[in-house]
Scaffold this motif. Structure first.
Motif, PDB file in Angstrom:
ATOM      1  N   HIS A  99       5.169   4.252 -16.768  1.00 21.14           N
ATOM      2  CA  HIS A  99       4.818   5.189 -15.694  1.00 21.14           C
ATOM      3  C   HIS A  99       3.549   4.692 -15.031  1.00 21.14           C
ATOM      4  O   HIS A  99       2.620   4.269 -15.708  1.00 21.14           O
ATOM      5  CB  HIS A  99       4.588   6.607 -16.222  1.00 21.14           C
ATOM      6  CG  HIS A  99       4.335   7.579 -15.109  1.00 21.14           C
ATOM      7  ND1 HIS A  99       5.364   8.175 -14.417  1.00 21.14           N
ATOM      8  CD2 HIS A  99       3.185   8.017 -14.543  1.00 21.14           C
ATOM      9  CE1 HIS A  99       4.858   8.968 -13.479  1.00 21.14           C
ATOM     10  NE2 HIS A  99       3.532   8.881 -13.538  1.00 21.14           N
ATOM     11  N   ALA A 100       3.539   4.744 -13.712  1.00 18.06           N
ATOM     12  CA  ALA A 100       2.338   4.411 -12.942  1.00 18.06           C
ATOM     13  C   ALA A 100       2.294   5.299 -11.708  1.00 18.06           C
ATOM     14  O   ALA A 100       3.334   5.569 -11.101  1.00 18.06           O
ATOM     15  CB  ALA A 100       2.356   2.943 -12.524  1.00 18.06           C
ATOM     16  N   ALA A 101       1.092   5.742 -11.369  1.00 17.06           N
ATOM     17  CA  ALA A 101       0.886   6.528 -10.154  1.00 17.06           C
ATOM     18  C   ALA A 101      -0.126   5.768  -9.307  1.00 17.06           C
ATOM     19  O   ALA A 101      -1.272   5.593  -9.727  1.00 17.06           O
ATOM     20  CB  ALA A 101       0.377   7.917 -10.508  1.00 17.06           C
ATOM     21  N   LEU A 102       0.304   5.313  -8.136  1.00 18.24           N
ATOM     22  CA  LEU A 102      -0.567   4.537  -7.263  1.00 18.24           C
ATOM     23  C   LEU A 102      -1.332   5.458  -6.317  1.00 18.24           C
ATOM     24  O   LEU A 102      -0.942   6.612  -6.119  1.00 18.24           O
ATOM     25  CB  LEU A 102       0.257   3.516  -6.480  1.00 18.24           C
ATOM     26  CG  LEU A 102       0.529   2.232  -7.281  1.00 18.24           C
ATOM     27  CD1 LEU A 102       1.493   2.457  -8.408  1.00 18.24           C
ATOM     28  CD2 LEU A 102       0.992   1.127  -6.382  1.00 18.24           C
ATOM     29  N   PRO A 103      -2.420   4.949  -5.738  1.00 20.75           N
ATOM     30  CA  PRO A 103      -3.207   5.763  -4.814  1.00 20.75           C
ATOM     31  C   PRO A 103      -2.329   6.361  -3.711  1.00 20.75           C
ATOM     32  O   PRO A 103      -1.476   5.673  -3.134  1.00 20.75           O
ATOM     33  CB  PRO A 103      -4.217   4.761  -4.228  1.00 20.75           C
ATOM     34  CG  PRO A 103      -4.367   3.718  -5.303  1.00 20.75           C
ATOM     35  CD  PRO A 103      -2.992   3.599  -5.909  1.00 20.75           C
ATOM     36  N   GLY A 104      -2.543   7.644  -3.469  1.00 20.99           N
ATOM     37  CA  GLY A 104      -1.764   8.359  -2.461  1.00 20.99           C
ATOM     38  C   GLY A 104      -0.616   9.150  -3.049  1.00 20.99           C
ATOM     39  O   GLY A 104      -0.071  10.035  -2.405  1.00 20.99           O
ATOM     40  N   GLN A 152       0.839  -1.199   0.000  1.00 17.43           N
ATOM     41  CA  GLN A 152       0.000   0.000   0.000  1.00 17.43           C
ATOM     42  C   GLN A 152       0.877   1.253   0.000  1.00 17.43           C
ATOM     43  O   GLN A 152       0.601   2.235   0.692  1.00 17.43           O
ATOM     44  CB  GLN A 152      -0.963  -0.011   1.188  1.00 17.43           C
ATOM     45  CG  GLN A 152      -1.926  -1.171   1.143  1.00 17.43           C
ATOM     46  CD  GLN A 152      -2.831  -1.240   2.349  1.00 17.43           C
ATOM     47  OE1 GLN A 152      -2.641  -0.562   3.341  1.00 17.43           O
ATOM     48  NE2 GLN A 152      -3.841  -2.094   2.253  1.00 17.43           N
ATOM     49  N   ALA A 153       1.943   1.206  -0.786  1.00 21.34           N
ATOM     50  CA  ALA A 153       2.893   2.321  -0.867  1.00 21.34           C
ATOM     51  C   ALA A 153       2.356   3.391  -1.817  1.00 21.34           C
ATOM     52  O   ALA A 153       2.028   3.092  -2.966  1.00 21.34           O
ATOM     53  CB  ALA A 153       4.251   1.817  -1.344  1.00 21.34           C
ATOM     54  N   PRO A 154       2.294   4.627  -1.367  1.00 17.29           N
ATOM     55  CA  PRO A 154       1.750   5.724  -2.180  1.00 17.29           C
ATOM     56  C   PRO A 154       2.804   6.300  -3.123  1.00 17.29           C
ATOM     57  O   PRO A 154       3.267   7.423  -2.952  1.00 17.29           O
ATOM     58  CB  PRO A 154       1.344   6.747  -1.113  1.00 17.29           C
ATOM     59  CG  PRO A 154       2.372   6.558  -0.034  1.00 17.29           C
ATOM     60  CD  PRO A 154       2.650   5.074  -0.016  1.00 17.29           C
ATOM     61  N   VAL A 155       3.201   5.528  -4.116  1.00 14.68           N
ATOM     62  CA  VAL A 155       4.330   5.919  -4.957  1.00 14.68           C
ATOM     63  C   VAL A 155       3.930   6.119  -6.410  1.00 14.68           C
ATOM     64  O   VAL A 155       2.924   5.597  -6.874  1.00 14.68           O
ATOM     65  CB  VAL A 155       5.470   4.864  -4.902  1.00 14.68           C
ATOM     66  CG1 VAL A 155       6.049   4.768  -3.503  1.00 14.68           C
ATOM     67  CG2 VAL A 155       4.997   3.509  -5.390  1.00 14.68           C
ATOM     68  N   ALA A 156       4.781   6.863  -7.098  1.00 16.28           N
ATOM     69  CA  ALA A 156       4.756   6.945  -8.553  1.00 16.28           C
ATOM     70  C   ALA A 156       6.019   6.226  -9.027  1.00 16.28           C
ATOM     71  O   ALA A 156       7.062   6.271  -8.364  1.00 16.28           O
ATOM     72  CB  ALA A 156       4.731   8.385  -9.030  1.00 16.28           C
ATOM     73  N   ILE A 157       5.911   5.555 -10.158  1.00 15.89           N
ATOM     74  CA  ILE A 157       6.990   4.722 -10.697  1.00 15.89           C
ATOM     75  C   ILE A 157       7.229   5.134 -12.141  1.00 15.89           C
ATOM     76  O   ILE A 157       6.268   5.330 -12.896  1.00 15.89           O
ATOM     77  CB  ILE A 157       6.591   3.228 -10.627  1.00 15.89           C
ATOM     78  CG1 ILE A 157       6.349   2.808  -9.171  1.00 15.89           C
ATOM     79  CG2 ILE A 157       7.643   2.353 -11.297  1.00 15.89           C
ATOM     80  CD1 ILE A 157       5.543   1.539  -9.022  1.00 15.89           C
ATOM     81  N   ASP A 158       8.500   5.234 -12.519  1.00 10.77           N
ATOM     82  CA  ASP A 158       8.845   5.708 -13.858  1.00 10.77           C
ATOM     83  C   ASP A 158      10.066   4.946 -14.366  1.00 10.77           C
ATOM     84  O   ASP A 158      11.015   4.708 -13.617  1.00 10.77           O
ATOM     85  CB  ASP A 158       9.176   7.207 -13.778  1.00 10.77           C
ATOM     86  CG  ASP A 158       9.560   7.782 -15.115  1.00 10.77           C
ATOM     87  OD1 ASP A 158       8.650   8.207 -15.847  1.00 10.77           O
ATOM     88  OD2 ASP A 158      10.763   7.810 -15.428  1.00 10.77           O
ATOM     89  N   ILE A 159      10.028   4.569 -15.642  1.00 11.01           N
ATOM     90  CA  ILE A 159      11.189   3.959 -16.281  1.00 11.01           C
ATOM     91  C   ILE A 159      11.430   4.694 -17.592  1.00 11.01           C
ATOM     92  O   ILE A 159      10.537   4.790 -18.437  1.00 11.01           O
ATOM     93  CB  ILE A 159      10.993   2.450 -16.520  1.00 11.01           C
ATOM     94  CG1 ILE A 159      10.761   1.732 -15.183  1.00 11.01           C
ATOM     95  CG2 ILE A 159      12.203   1.868 -17.262  1.00 11.01           C
ATOM     96  CD1 ILE A 159      10.442   0.249 -15.310  1.00 11.01           C
ATOM     97  N   HIS A 160      12.637   5.224 -17.722  1.00  9.52           N
ATOM     98  CA  HIS A 160      13.074   5.930 -18.930  1.00  9.52           C
ATOM     99  C   HIS A 160      14.250   5.180 -19.542  1.00  9.52           C
ATOM    100  O   HIS A 160      15.092   4.650 -18.818  1.00  9.52           O
ATOM    101  CB  HIS A 160      13.562   7.350 -18.578  1.00  9.52           C
ATOM    102  CG  HIS A 160      12.536   8.403 -18.757  1.00  9.52           C
ATOM    103  ND1 HIS A 160      11.429   8.521 -17.952  1.00  9.52           N
ATOM    104  CD2 HIS A 160      12.470   9.424 -19.653  1.00  9.52           C
ATOM    105  CE1 HIS A 160      10.724   9.570 -18.345  1.00  9.52           C
ATOM    106  NE2 HIS A 160      11.332  10.136 -19.375  1.00  9.52           N
ATOM    107  N   ARG A 161      14.298   5.167 -20.874  1.00 11.48           N
ATOM    108  CA  ARG A 161      15.453   4.635 -21.592  1.00 11.48           C
ATOM    109  C   ARG A 161      15.747   5.565 -22.752  1.00 11.48           C
ATOM    110  O   ARG A 161      14.852   5.866 -23.552  1.00 11.48           O
ATOM    111  CB  ARG A 161      15.159   3.224 -22.115  1.00 11.48           C
ATOM    112  CG  ARG A 161      16.363   2.592 -22.808  1.00 11.48           C
ATOM    113  CD  ARG A 161      16.028   1.290 -23.489  1.00 11.48           C
ATOM    114  NE  ARG A 161      15.188   1.588 -24.662  1.00 11.48           N
ATOM    115  CZ  ARG A 161      14.720   0.675 -25.488  1.00 11.48           C
ATOM    116  NH1 ARG A 161      14.955  -0.598 -25.275  1.00 11.48           N
ATOM    117  NH2 ARG A 161      13.991   1.028 -26.532  1.00 11.48           N
ATOM    118  N   ALA A 162      16.985   6.033 -22.818  1.00 15.85           N
ATOM    119  CA  ALA A 162      17.438   6.889 -23.923  1.00 15.85           C
ATOM    120  C   ALA A 162      16.492   8.057 -24.169  1.00 15.85           C
ATOM    121  O   ALA A 162      16.143   8.363 -25.309  1.00 15.85           O
ATOM    122  CB  ALA A 162      17.622   6.056 -25.194  1.00 15.85           C
ATOM    123  N   GLY A 163      16.061   8.698 -23.087  1.00 15.99           N
ATOM    124  CA  GLY A 163      15.222   9.878 -23.220  1.00 15.99           C
ATOM    125  C   GLY A 163      13.751   9.614 -23.459  1.00 15.99           C
ATOM    126  O   GLY A 163      12.970  10.553 -23.594  1.00 15.99           O
TER     127      GLY A 163
END
Length: 168
Positions: A70-75, A54-65
């Motif tokens: 991308h995901a934004a979880l509740p909170g 139940q971690a209120p995080v946003a997650i992002d993965i970029h490669r070569a610009g």
């Protein structure tokens, strides 16, 4: 006191890792390749782990610009996306984990903000962004999490990378 094991992390956030431990993580967590499918699988693993806790995080993965995941979880909030961009820029500039970069400045008795000469509105050497390092190629991108205290963000990404790479 009863503990919910799903919310109890595997690490002890109060124990600050040494520079040697942080450098060893970086040497160890290297990919043989990193495709769009790998970005989806790694991002999905991070989302799964975050949901379990139940971690209120946003997650992002970029490669070569390019943003591959991308995901934004509740909170999570739009501020988390701004932190992601600032932490990712540190990885892109230094080729090292954002937490490691900040730790190097702290080890010299200063801070990234005071000594890097970089705009703190664009760069943040706070934990949570880790380089995507490909064998024989080098750093090609970053996986970034924002929403927890910085050491927990860092350890969360490291844990997911270890699990992901052990499955390969």
């Amino acid at each position: 006191m009863t503990h919910n094991t799903e919310l109890t992390p595997k690490f002890h956030p109060e124990i600050t890792p040494s520079l040697e431990e942080l450098e060893a993580q970086q040497r160890h967590l290297v990919f043989r390749r990193f495709t769009h499918e790998d970005a989806w699988a790694l991002g999905s693993l991070l989302v799964e782990l975050a949901r379990e806790r139940q971690a209120p995080v946003a997650i992002d993965i970029h490669r070569a610009g390019q943003q591959l995941f991308h995901a934004a979880l509740p909170g999570s909030t739009p501020d988390n996306d701004a932190w992601i961009a600032r932490k990712r820029r540190v990885v892109e500039r230094y080729g090292e984990a954002s937490y490691l970069v900040g730790a190097r400045f702290r080890a010299k008795g200063t801070t990234f903000e005071d000594s890097s000469r970089l705009d703190p509105d664009r760069y943040a050497a706070h934990g949570g962004s880790f380089p995507i390092d490909v064998e024989g190629v080098g750093v090609i991108g970053a996986v970034t999490v924002s929403g927890l205290p910085q050491l927990q963000d860092h350890r969360f990404v490291v844990e997911a990378l270890e699990e992901f790479l052990n499955q390969r």
